[in-house]
Design a protein around this motif. Sequence first.
Motif, short mmCIF file in Angstrom:
data_model
loop_
_atom_site.label_atom_id
_atom_site.label_comp_id
_atom_site.label_asym_id
_atom_site.label_seq_id
_atom_site.Cartn_x
_atom_site.Cartn_y
_atom_site.Cartn_z
N CYS A 1 14.50 4.76 -5.15
CA CYS A 1 13.54 4.45 -6.12
C CYS A 1 12.74 5.76 -6.41
O CYS A 1 12.06 6.01 -5.49
CB CYS A 1 12.76 3.24 -5.98
N ARG B 1 10.08 5.46 -7.99
CA ARG B 1 8.74 5.12 -7.94
C ARG B 1 8.08 4.86 -6.60
O ARG B 1 7.00 5.21 -6.37
CB ARG B 1 8.59 4.07 -8.78
N CYS B 2 8.84 4.18 -6.05
CA CYS B 2 8.13 3.54 -4.89
C CYS B 2 8.94 3.94 -3.32
O CYS B 2 8.66 3.60 -2.27
CB CYS B 2 7.95 1.94 -4.68
N CYS C 1 15.42 -1.64 -8.18
CA CYS C 1 14.65 -1.57 -6.88
C CYS C 1 13.98 -3.01 -6.39
O CYS C 1 13.44 -3.82 -7.12
CB CYS C 1 13.64 -0.46 -7.50
N GLY D 1 11.49 -3.21 -4.43
CA GLY D 1 10.23 -3.26 -4.22
C GLY D 1 9.51 -3.04 -5.64
O GLY D 1 8.35 -4.00 -5.76
N CYS D 2 9.79 -2.42 -6.61
CA CYS D 2 9.01 -2.45 -8.03
C CYS D 2 9.67 -3.00 -9.08
O CYS D 2 9.29 -3.38 -10.29
CB CYS D 2 8.36 -1.06 -8.07
ZN LIG Z 1 10.77 0.90 -6.66
#
Ligand SMILES: [Zn+2]
Length: 139
Positions: free
Chosen positions: A70, A72-73, A92, A94-95
Motif C-alpha cells: 500500500c 499509504r500504510c 488495502c 489497512g486503509c
Molecule cells: Zn493502506
Amino acid sequence: MSEQYRLASPQCPLCAGLLQERPTPGAVVDVCADCHAVWIDWFDGDVSSVASAVEVRPAVPQARPGARTCPRCRDTLAPEHLRGHGPEILRCPGCAGVLIPSTMLAEVVALGPIEDTSPPTPEEGLFRRMLNAIRALGA
Ligand SMILES: [Zn+2]
Ligand SMILES: [Zn+2]
C-alpha cells in the motif's frame, strides 16, 4: 505543513513506478507514471464514480514487479472483485484504499455509481462486450 499525510514519493504497488497526484473534479487520485494504475483513497468516494473522472491510457505493468505494498500504510494489498462481482482490483486491508490496474479502469467505470442496483440492460451488456473486445486488442 509539518505532518504530511501523503508520502513523499509513493510507489506503484504493481510495478514500483512513481505514483503522481492527479486532481479530478471530485477527488485527488494517484496515477502510476509507468503502468497508469490508479490509486483511490477510501475517502475519495465511490470508486466507480471517481474512476470515471480519470483518463488514463491502459498499459500493462512492466516486468519489474511491485511488492503490492500500500502506498499509504505499507500494508499488503489483497485482490478483490469490486462489489463482489465486478472487475478485479487490489484493496488495502489497512486503509481500504483501492488500486485499479489501468487495464481494468474501463470495467470499473462501466459499473456505474454504487446507488444503481438495477440489473444490467441489454445495452449495458453490449457495452461490456465492447470493452472486453477493446481490452483483448490491447493485450
Ligand atoms: Zn493502506
Ligand atoms: Zn505502476
